[in-house]
Design a protein around this motif. Structure first.
Motif, mmCIF file in Angstrom:
data_model
loop_
_atom_site.group_PDB
_atom_site.id
_atom_site.type_symbol
_atom_site.label_atom_id
_atom_site.label_comp_id
_atom_site.label_asym_id
_atom_site.label_seq_id
_atom_site.Cartn_x
_atom_site.Cartn_y
_atom_site.Cartn_z
ATOM 1 N N PRO A 135 20.369 -25.963 -4.444
ATOM 2 C CA PRO A 135 19.949 -27.354 -4.678
ATOM 3 C C PRO A 135 19.472 -28.073 -3.430
ATOM 4 O O PRO A 135 18.518 -28.847 -3.488
ATOM 5 C CB PRO A 135 21.230 -28.007 -5.254
ATOM 6 C CG PRO A 135 21.993 -26.870 -5.839
ATOM 7 C CD PRO A 135 21.728 -25.700 -4.942
ATOM 8 N N GLU A 136 20.124 -27.820 -2.295
ATOM 9 C CA GLU A 136 19.736 -28.530 -1.078
ATOM 10 C C GLU A 136 18.348 -28.110 -0.613
ATOM 11 O O GLU A 136 17.528 -28.946 -0.239
ATOM 12 C CB GLU A 136 20.768 -28.291 0.017
ATOM 13 C CG GLU A 136 22.113 -28.946 -0.273
ATOM 14 C CD GLU A 136 23.108 -28.739 0.863
ATOM 15 O OE1 GLU A 136 22.705 -28.214 1.910
ATOM 16 O OE2 GLU A 136 24.275 -29.098 0.687
ATOM 17 N N ALA A 137 18.076 -26.823 -0.631
ATOM 18 C CA ALA A 137 16.754 -26.341 -0.223
ATOM 19 C C ALA A 137 15.690 -26.831 -1.200
ATOM 20 O O ALA A 137 14.622 -27.299 -0.794
ATOM 21 C CB ALA A 137 16.751 -24.816 -0.149
ATOM 22 N N ALA A 138 15.992 -26.731 -2.504
ATOM 23 C CA ALA A 138 15.030 -27.179 -3.511
ATOM 24 C C ALA A 138 14.727 -28.665 -3.360
ATOM 25 O O ALA A 138 13.575 -29.099 -3.476
ATOM 26 C CB ALA A 138 15.581 -26.895 -4.910
ATOM 27 N N ALA A 139 15.766 -29.450 -3.084
ATOM 28 C CA ALA A 139 15.578 -30.896 -2.925
ATOM 29 C C ALA A 139 14.679 -31.210 -1.734
ATOM 30 O O ALA A 139 13.836 -32.107 -1.793
ATOM 31 C CB ALA A 139 16.934 -31.593 -2.759
ATOM 32 N N GLN A 140 14.850 -30.455 -0.649
ATOM 33 C CA GLN A 140 14.018 -30.698 0.537
ATOM 34 C C GLN A 140 12.555 -30.370 0.252
ATOM 35 O O GLN A 140 11.654 -31.122 0.622
ATOM 36 C CB GLN A 140 14.530 -29.874 1.718
ATOM 37 C CG GLN A 140 13.709 -30.063 2.981
ATOM 38 C CD GLN A 140 13.645 -31.505 3.416
ATOM 39 O OE1 GLN A 140 14.660 -32.194 3.430
ATOM 40 N NE2 GLN A 140 12.459 -31.979 3.742
ATOM 41 N N TYR A 141 12.316 -29.227 -0.405
ATOM 42 C CA TYR A 141 10.944 -28.870 -0.724
ATOM 43 C C TYR A 141 10.330 -29.883 -1.699
ATOM 44 O O TYR A 141 9.155 -30.246 -1.580
ATOM 45 C CB TYR A 141 10.888 -27.470 -1.329
ATOM 46 C CG TYR A 141 10.960 -26.368 -0.295
ATOM 47 C CD1 TYR A 141 9.964 -26.215 0.669
ATOM 48 C CD2 TYR A 141 12.033 -25.479 -0.257
ATOM 49 C CE1 TYR A 141 10.018 -25.214 1.616
ATOM 50 C CE2 TYR A 141 12.092 -24.466 0.696
ATOM 51 C CZ TYR A 141 11.088 -24.343 1.629
ATOM 52 O OH TYR A 141 11.144 -23.360 2.571
ATOM 53 N N LYS A 142 11.118 -30.361 -2.651
ATOM 54 C CA LYS A 142 10.608 -31.366 -3.583
ATOM 55 C C LYS A 142 10.284 -32.662 -2.867
ATOM 56 O O LYS A 142 9.295 -33.339 -3.181
ATOM 57 C CB LYS A 142 11.643 -31.618 -4.691
ATOM 58 C CG LYS A 142 11.775 -30.467 -5.682
ATOM 59 C CD LYS A 142 12.841 -30.765 -6.731
ATOM 60 C CE LYS A 142 12.991 -29.603 -7.709
ATOM 61 N NZ LYS A 142 14.057 -29.871 -8.713
ATOM 62 N N ALA A 143 11.110 -33.039 -1.891
ATOM 63 C CA ALA A 143 10.862 -34.273 -1.134
ATOM 64 C C ALA A 143 9.553 -34.164 -0.365
ATOM 65 O O ALA A 143 8.745 -35.104 -0.342
ATOM 66 C CB ALA A 143 12.028 -34.551 -0.176
ATOM 67 N N ASN A 144 9.319 -33.021 0.270
ATOM 68 C CA ASN A 144 8.076 -32.832 1.010
ATOM 69 C C ASN A 144 6.882 -32.789 0.063
ATOM 70 O O ASN A 144 5.811 -33.315 0.378
ATOM 71 C CB ASN A 144 8.142 -31.553 1.840
ATOM 72 C CG ASN A 144 8.823 -31.757 3.170
ATOM 73 O OD1 ASN A 144 8.242 -32.280 4.113
ATOM 74 N ND2 ASN A 144 10.087 -31.378 3.250
ATOM 75 N N ALA A 145 7.066 -32.186 -1.112
ATOM 76 C CA ALA A 145 5.986 -32.160 -2.100
ATOM 77 C C ALA A 145 5.641 -33.577 -2.551
ATOM 78 O O ALA A 145 4.472 -33.915 -2.750
ATOM 79 C CB ALA A 145 6.401 -31.311 -3.305
ATOM 80 N N SER A 146 6.663 -34.422 -2.674
ATOM 81 C CA SER A 146 6.440 -35.807 -3.088
ATOM 82 C C SER A 146 5.645 -36.581 -2.036
ATOM 83 O O SER A 146 4.724 -37.330 -2.360
ATOM 84 C CB SER A 146 7.794 -36.497 -3.335
ATOM 85 O OG SER A 146 7.594 -37.864 -3.678
ATOM 86 N N ILE A 147 5.993 -36.360 -0.766
ATOM 87 C CA ILE A 147 5.273 -37.039 0.319
ATOM 88 C C ILE A 147 3.812 -36.600 0.340
ATOM 89 O O ILE A 147 2.897 -37.425 0.414
ATOM 90 C CB ILE A 147 5.943 -36.748 1.674
ATOM 91 C CG1 ILE A 147 7.316 -37.430 1.746
ATOM 92 C CG2 ILE A 147 5.065 -37.232 2.829
ATOM 93 C CD1 ILE A 147 8.090 -37.094 3.011
ATOM 94 N N LEU A 148 3.586 -35.283 0.264
ATOM 95 C CA LEU A 148 2.220 -34.772 0.271
ATOM 96 C C LEU A 148 1.452 -35.244 -0.962
ATOM 97 O O LEU A 148 0.274 -35.586 -0.876
ATOM 98 C CB LEU A 148 2.246 -33.241 0.321
ATOM 99 C CG LEU A 148 2.754 -32.630 1.636
ATOM 100 C CD1 LEU A 148 3.045 -31.146 1.448
ATOM 101 C CD2 LEU A 148 1.741 -32.825 2.749
ATOM 102 N N GLY A 149 2.141 -35.280 -2.102
ATOM 103 C CA GLY A 149 1.495 -35.728 -3.327
ATOM 104 C C GLY A 149 1.093 -37.187 -3.268
ATOM 105 O O GLY A 149 0.021 -37.578 -3.755
ATOM 106 N N SER A 150 1.951 -38.011 -2.655
ATOM 107 C CA SER A 150 1.638 -39.428 -2.517
ATOM 108 C C SER A 150 0.396 -39.633 -1.666
ATOM 109 O O SER A 150 -0.496 -40.409 -2.013
ATOM 110 C CB SER A 150 2.832 -40.166 -1.892
ATOM 111 O OG SER A 150 2.514 -41.525 -1.662
#
Length: 412
Positions: A135-150
């Motif tokens: 979960p921790e690794a997945a959450a970090q990758y999702k957070a970075n994906a959100s920043i790039l997506g924004s």
């Protein structure tokens, strides 16, 4: 902290190995081939990191120059600082120079920039899916994906507005768009470096635990299953570290390439500034709302459209209203995201303070000989994870504040 993940079977390790193969393939698609897997680069922001990390015993790691060899690249400065990104882009970015030459060239470069951001976002999403068991690794990758997506969404809106314009766009706004993209990449890089630091300590703790299990097995106090469990944990942590290091290298290469810099192994990437909570609290949203609408390229294009007949005038009013509504929705969403990141930041600060107290207590116990090496290393790893979460929240808040400012200026 991730005890459940440590006890998973060898199948998880094999899946992670397949993930790394996918990682390499995607990295090649992003013109990032040639990067050395597991390359070591200067730690968290690469300057000032050692001071922050001294409580956890970590050191800033030297760069290995993996991004070197860009043909025609400008001589690399000693450091890339956040507030110098605009000057570095103007001085060294061939893409930006071309983008400011003509309307058609600008469209092409926006499209290329958008595609790169989307590719990087898709990569982050893929890594999140492949790390769903962590979960921790997945959450970090999702957070970075959100920043790039924004950021990609902002570039996409800018491209849509550009397609509706009949004359050359503002050169200043073109530059601003590149600065915004560089800021996003630098922020993502710094966040990934934090994760690398924490993951390295987790590997150290897992290795110590595995060695201890081997000694216990020899002494007859541990079973073969205990040793296998410890080995699974070590392999999982090593795979996660390699994945983080590869992504860190990719982000470093992406940023330096965008700036037109040659990485000679001496370049350091500076830290992201701390968020200014007073400035965030002082935001006058209603005033910024009107500025954002007035600065919107879509609104400006609609307002200046020619309309001679009654039907054309009515259509113009309708188009202007739609553009203004879209601009209002965009700045409102950006403001709400900023406020949400502020709450996340405050929660992360509180969590870190609690983990810091635990770690300080652990240090005292170690000095008194009351804790073993494996337990101490695990406590240190837990502390570094909390530190990474705190600093990640800080950088995410700063990024949200910057994004809000770009929306007000009409860059989004």
């Amino acid at each position: 902290m991730r005890q459940n993940g440590w006890k998973r079977a060898h199948g998880a390790v094999k899946r992670l190995n397949r993930t790394l193969l996918v990682t390499g393939a995607l990295a090649g698609a992003l013109a990032l081939a040639g990067l050395v897997p597991g390359a070591v680069f200067p730690a968290w922001g690469e300057e000032g990191a050692a001071e922050e990390a001294s409580a956890g015993g970590q050191e800033a790691a030297p760069g290995d120059g993996s991004a070197g060899g860009q043909e025609g690249a400008a001589p690399a400065p000693a450091a890339v600082e956040y507030h110098s990104l605009r000057d570095l882009l103007l001085a060294g970015s061939l893409e930006l120079s071309e983008a400011t030459d003509s309307y058609n060239t600008s469209k092409t470069n926006y499209q290329n920039m958008l595609q790169t951001l989307r590719d990087e976002q898709d990569y982050m999403k893929l890594m999140a899916d492949h790390h769903e068991d962590d979960p921790e690794a997945a959450a970090q990758y999702k957070a970075n994906a959100s920043i790039l997506g924004s950021t990609a969404s902002q570039i996409s809106r800018r491209l849509e507005a550009l397609n509706r314009q009949s004359s050359t766009i503002s050169v200043e706004k073109t530059i601003d768009s590149y600065v915004m993209s560089a800021q996003t990449r630098m922020n993502s890089y710094n966040q990934m470096v934090l994760n690398v630091n924490a993951a390295r300590k987790s590997v150290e703790a897992a290795r110590s635990s595995y060695d201890a299990s081997l000694r216990k097995q020899t002494a007859g106090t541990a079973t073969s299953q205990d040793v296998l469990t410890a080995l699974d944990r070590l392999e999982q942590e090593q795979n996660l570290l390699r994945s983080y290091e590869q992504q860190m290298a990719s982000l470093r290469f992406s940023l330096l390439s965008m700036l037109g810099l040659e990485d000679n192994g001496q370049v350091t990437i500076g830290t992201i500034p701390e968020p200014d909570l007073a400035a965030i609290d002082a935001i006058d949203f209603q005033t910024d709302l009107q500025k954002a609408i007035g600065n919107s390229a879509s609104v400006q294009s609609a307002r200046h459209a020619n309309a001679g007949t009654t039907a054309q005038i009515q259509e113009k009013f309708k188009t202007v209203a739609q553009a203004e509504g879209s601009a209002q929705a965009d700045i409102t969403a950006s403001y709400e995201q900023l406020m949400a990141q502020k709450l996340t930041y405050q929660a992360a600060q509180e969590a870190y303070q609690g983990k810091l107290l635990e770690y300080q207590s652990l240090q005292r116990k170690r000095q008194a000989g009351m804790v073993g090496e494996s337990d101490y290393l695990q406590g240190e790893a837990d502390y570094l994870e909390a530190l990474a979460a705190k600093e990640t929240a800080s950088m995410s808040l700063y990024q949200a504040y910057e994004s809000y400012g770009w929306e007000v200026k009409g860059v989004g």
